[in-house]
Design a protein around this motif. Structure first.
Motif: not given
Length: 136
Positions: A21, A26, A30-31, A33-35, A58, A62, A105
């Motif tokens: 990460r 990242i 951010t991780l 939020t994505e999860l 998962k 990401i 982004d």
């Protein structure tokens, strides 16, 4: 789901996720939020030696790497790749910089800034028109 089984201290999945990460630029937030979890949950996950395969898949998606890459990640391999790259570069011809941001982004960020600016300009025009129509 079957959990990833560590065979030694060097197979600490959480630390590998954390390191990949960081290398990918990242943030934990951010991780998370994505999860769809909290940043604290990601922090606890990165402290875990094992992780369910479904969650690992998962996370890998990401991070943009295969789950196997996380399982087989080793700091020594990264150091070897970097050091061999440094020894073989002769000037800037072979210079391949790695950026810690995603260009997509940045484009989205610039687009959102533009939309916000246009909305502010539109609001200012509306207010100006209201003032002009009141003065008549």
């Amino acid at each position: 789901m079957e959990a990833t089984n560590p065979t030694s201290k060097t197979t600490h999945i959480g630390r590998k996720i954390s390191r990949i990460r960081e290398l990918r630029g990242i943030k934990q937030e951010t991780l998370a939020t994505e999860l769809g979890v909290s940043q604290q949950t990601v922090s606890r996950m990165e402290q875990s030696e094992v992780l369910e395969d479904e969650l690992l898949e998962k996370v890998a998606k990401i991070l943009g790497v295969p789950a196997e890459a996380i399982k087989n990640f080793s700091e020594e391999a990264v150091i070897n790749i970097i050091s061999s790259t440094l020894h073989h570069t002769s000037g800037l011809v072979n210079y391949n910089p790695t950026f810690n941001f995603n260009p997509i982004d940045k484009i989205v960020e610039l687009y959102n800034d533009k939309v916000a600016l246009l909305e502010r300009l539109l609001q200012a025009e509306k207010e100006k028109n209201e003032l002009l129509s009141r003065d008549k």
